[in-house]
Design a protein around this motif. Sequence first.
Motif, short mmCIF file in Angstrom:
data_model
loop_
_atom_site.label_atom_id
_atom_site.label_comp_id
_atom_site.label_asym_id
_atom_site.label_seq_id
_atom_site.Cartn_x
_atom_site.Cartn_y
_atom_site.Cartn_z
N VAL A 2 -34.73 -53.02 -1.50
CA VAL A 2 -35.74 -53.68 -2.32
C VAL A 2 -36.49 -52.66 -3.18
O VAL A 2 -36.77 -52.91 -4.36
N LYS A 3 -36.77 -51.49 -2.61
CA LYS A 3 -37.44 -50.44 -3.38
C LYS A 3 -36.58 -49.98 -4.56
O LYS A 3 -37.09 -49.76 -5.66
N VAL A 91 -29.80 -58.20 -0.85
CA VAL A 91 -31.18 -58.63 -1.10
C VAL A 91 -31.20 -60.14 -1.11
O VAL A 91 -30.33 -60.79 -1.71
N THR A 92 -32.17 -60.74 -0.45
CA THR A 92 -32.27 -62.19 -0.38
C THR A 92 -32.82 -62.76 -1.69
O THR A 92 -33.47 -62.04 -2.46
N THR A 94 -35.31 -64.64 -2.04
CA THR A 94 -36.77 -64.49 -1.99
C THR A 94 -37.19 -63.11 -2.47
O THR A 94 -38.15 -62.96 -3.24
N GLN A 95 -36.47 -62.09 -2.04
CA GLN A 95 -36.79 -60.73 -2.46
C GLN A 95 -36.52 -60.53 -3.94
O GLN A 95 -37.30 -59.87 -4.63
N HIS A 96 -35.43 -61.10 -4.44
CA HIS A 96 -35.16 -61.04 -5.88
C HIS A 96 -36.32 -61.65 -6.67
O HIS A 96 -36.80 -61.07 -7.66
N LEU A 98 -39.45 -62.14 -5.71
CA LEU A 98 -40.68 -61.35 -5.57
C LEU A 98 -40.65 -60.12 -6.47
O LEU A 98 -41.65 -59.78 -7.11
N VAL A 99 -39.51 -59.45 -6.51
CA VAL A 99 -39.39 -58.25 -7.35
C VAL A 99 -39.59 -58.62 -8.82
O VAL A 99 -40.32 -57.94 -9.56
N ARG A 263 -37.15 -70.70 -5.34
CA ARG A 263 -36.39 -70.08 -4.25
C ARG A 263 -35.37 -71.06 -3.67
O ARG A 263 -34.23 -70.68 -3.36
#
Length: 273
Positions: A2-3, A91-92, A94-96, A98-99, A263
């Motif tokens: 994610v980072k 990467v989920t 949700t993480q996509h 959020l980023v 999402r």
Amino acid sequence: MVKKLFKHEINAYLRVMLPVYICLGGVALLGRLIQLFEADTTIYALVNGSSIFVYVISILVCFGFSTFFSVVRFYKNLFTGEGYLTFTLPVTPTQHLLVKLLTSILFNFISTIAVWISFMIFTVGDVLNEVTKAFTYLCGKAVQTFAFDEWLHLSLYLLEFLVCIFLGACSGVLLYYVCIAIGQLSRKNRALCAVGVYFGYYFITQIIGTVLGVLLTVFATSPVMEKIGEFIEAHTTSFIHILLCSVIIIEVVISFVFFHITRKIMTKKLNLE
């Protein structure tokens, strides 16, 4: 991972937005240089007026292009052929999401700072000195006028207001994202469908706002409204806190709904080109 994805998003934004910020600063500097040759002539007035007009347009472009790039990148990375590669990353959805959201808000904030710096460049000299003196004077008057408990309330107002701005930015970006997500469910004319969803949402909110305005006007003299008015007059400080907290709650609910719908579509209804 994610980072790394977040870093990749920031680099992508910088490649596009950095030239925009440089151009904005250049326009501000050019406008300031023109002001150094101030003269009481028609030609100077025309040139100076044109520089101010171009500077204002540059500000609008700076803010608008930041949002435009956020929308285009969201659609292109997640709902076109690039999505086949994007969703192979560990990467989920949700993480996509959020980023994308946090990067967009970050560069909206950076754009605000860039505009403020350009304003300082454009007005450096007598105008900036006058603005600084006025701001310093008002701060001094505030320190002398407000008591400790009033400063406490003002600090809470400021905190609540900043939270409102942040959540408003979130809901604004998520509105574009949810329109894109719903629009991609269509097999044809996805972009047109997304635009239609956006204007449909805007039309509905305008109707709701109009209805509420009419109801407030009709019942303005009712006993209930009179009691509310008396409460506001007697507890103005508390009412402002209630109002700001109510806005925060509404923005949280709207942002949650938009985020959840987007999402859900990305997880269950993804329809890549």
